[in-house]
Design a protein around this motif. Sequence first.
Motif, PDB file in Angstrom:
ATOM      1  N   ASP A   1       0.846  -1.191   0.000  1.00 35.45           N
ATOM      2  CA  ASP A   1       0.000   0.000   0.000  1.00 35.45           C
ATOM      3  C   ASP A   1       0.885   1.245   0.000  1.00 35.45           C
ATOM      4  OD1 ASP A   1      -2.552  -1.051   0.013  1.00 35.45           O
ATOM      5  OD2 ASP A   1      -3.036  -0.422   2.061  1.00 35.45           O
TER       6      ASP A   1
ATOM      7  N   ASP B   1       0.579   3.640   1.861  1.00 34.59           N
ATOM      8  CA  ASP B   1       0.749   4.112   3.245  1.00 34.59           C
ATOM      9  C   ASP B   1       1.616   3.150   4.066  1.00 34.59           C
ATOM     10  OD1 ASP B   1      -1.118   2.093   3.290  1.00 34.59           O
ATOM     11  OD2 ASP B   1      -2.446   3.053   4.756  1.00 34.59           O
TER      12      ASP B   1
ATOM     13  N   HIS C   1       2.682   0.005   8.600  1.00 36.02           N
ATOM     14  CA  HIS C   1       1.548   0.291   7.726  1.00 36.02           C
ATOM     15  C   HIS C   1       0.609   1.235   8.470  1.00 36.02           C
ATOM     16  CE1 HIS C   1      -2.068  -1.563   5.331  1.00 36.02           C
ATOM     17  NE2 HIS C   1      -1.882  -0.285   5.067  1.00 36.02           N
TER      18      HIS C   1
ATOM     19  N   ILE D   1      -2.480   2.294   8.671  1.00 35.49           N
ATOM     20  CA  ILE D   1      -3.877   2.066   8.296  1.00 35.49           C
ATOM     21  C   ILE D   1      -4.777   3.146   8.893  1.00 35.49           C
ATOM     22  CG2 ILE D   1      -3.770  -0.432   7.930  1.00 35.49           C
ATOM     23  CD1 ILE D   1      -4.854  -0.736  10.827  1.00 35.49           C
TER      24      ILE D   1
ATOM     25  N   LYS E   1      -3.502   9.756   7.799  1.00 35.22           N
ATOM     26  CA  LYS E   1      -2.205   9.323   7.278  1.00 35.22           C
ATOM     27  C   LYS E   1      -1.105  10.264   7.776  1.00 35.22           C
ATOM     28  CE  LYS E   1      -4.219   6.081   4.840  1.00 35.22           C
ATOM     29  NZ  LYS E   1      -4.358   4.748   5.475  1.00 35.22           N
TER      30      LYS E   1
END
Length: 249
Positions: A104, A106, A228, A230, A234
Motif C-alpha cells: 500500500d 501508506d 503500515h 492504516i 495518514k
Amino acid sequence: MRCFATLLTTDSYLPGALTLARSLRATETSHSLLVVVTDRVSPEARDALSRAFDRIVEVPVVDIGDAGNLALLGRLELGETGTKLHVWNPDVVGADVERLVFLDADTLVLQNVDSLFGFLDGGAEFAAAPDVGWPDCFNSGVFVCRPGAEIFAALMEHLLTVGSFDGGDQGLLNSFFSTWSTGAPCPTATSPFRPTARLPFTFNVTPSAFYSYLPAFARFHTDISIVHFIGSLKPWNMERGWDGGVAKR
Ligand code: UDP
Ligand code: MN
C-alpha cells in the motif's frame, strides 16, 4: 523477474507513494519498483512518480465491461477494489513478472524486505500477514503474489459474482483466499491455484487503538521491517507541534 508494486488512485496519497519508494531504495532492494495509477492521477504527480519508480502503468479504475456488470449488481463502488487486482494482470505488470510484492502507498519499509519473495518458495500462490482487527483475516496492504492471466480472470470473476464483504479489496481477497488462516488448499481458487502462506506480522505492523501487546513489541520491535499506517489519518496529513505532540494538519 520479481518486482515491488504500489497503487495510486488519487494525488492525495502521493506523499505516501514517494516515501515508500524512497524507503525501498534506502534499504537497498535489488528489485524494480512499479507504480500502478489511474487516469485521475495528475501529470504533476506522474512526473514526481517517474523519478521515484522504475515504471508507471495506468490502469482503468474498472474495465468498461466490468463497469456494466458492476452497475447491474448495483456495486459501482467496487470499481476501486478492482483497481488493486490489476497487479495480477500480466498485461499491466509485464508478462515476465513471476513474483510481485504489493505494498500500500501508506506503508514504510525500515529494513530490506527482498526476502518477501521467498515466502512463495514452498509453492504458495499468495502470502500475507494477519490483520490486527481479525487475525483469521489477512491485511491486504502487504502481500506477495504470482501474476498470471488465469488467476487475474478468476479474481475479476470473484469480484463480479461473490464481491467483497467489506466493500474493499481486503474483503474480496480474504473471500477469494478463504483458507489463508489454516493454510489449507483454497476451495474458491480451484486447481491450478496453490495454497496460501502466512507472512510474519513484522512485515505489516499496523497500530491498534484498542489492544496492544506491549511486551511483544518490546521483544520484537527491532525485527519490524514494514509499518503500515492504516486508517483515515495518514502521516502526511499530520504535523508535529512545538510540544512534540502530533495533530491533524
Ligand atoms: N489509495 C489511493 N487513494 C485513495 C485511497 C486509496 O491511492 O484515495 C490506494 C493507496 O495505495 C492506499 C491503498 O489504495 O494505500 C489502500 O487504501 P488505504 O491504505 O487508505 O486503506 P487502509 O490501509 O487504511 O485500510
Ligand atoms: Mn493502507
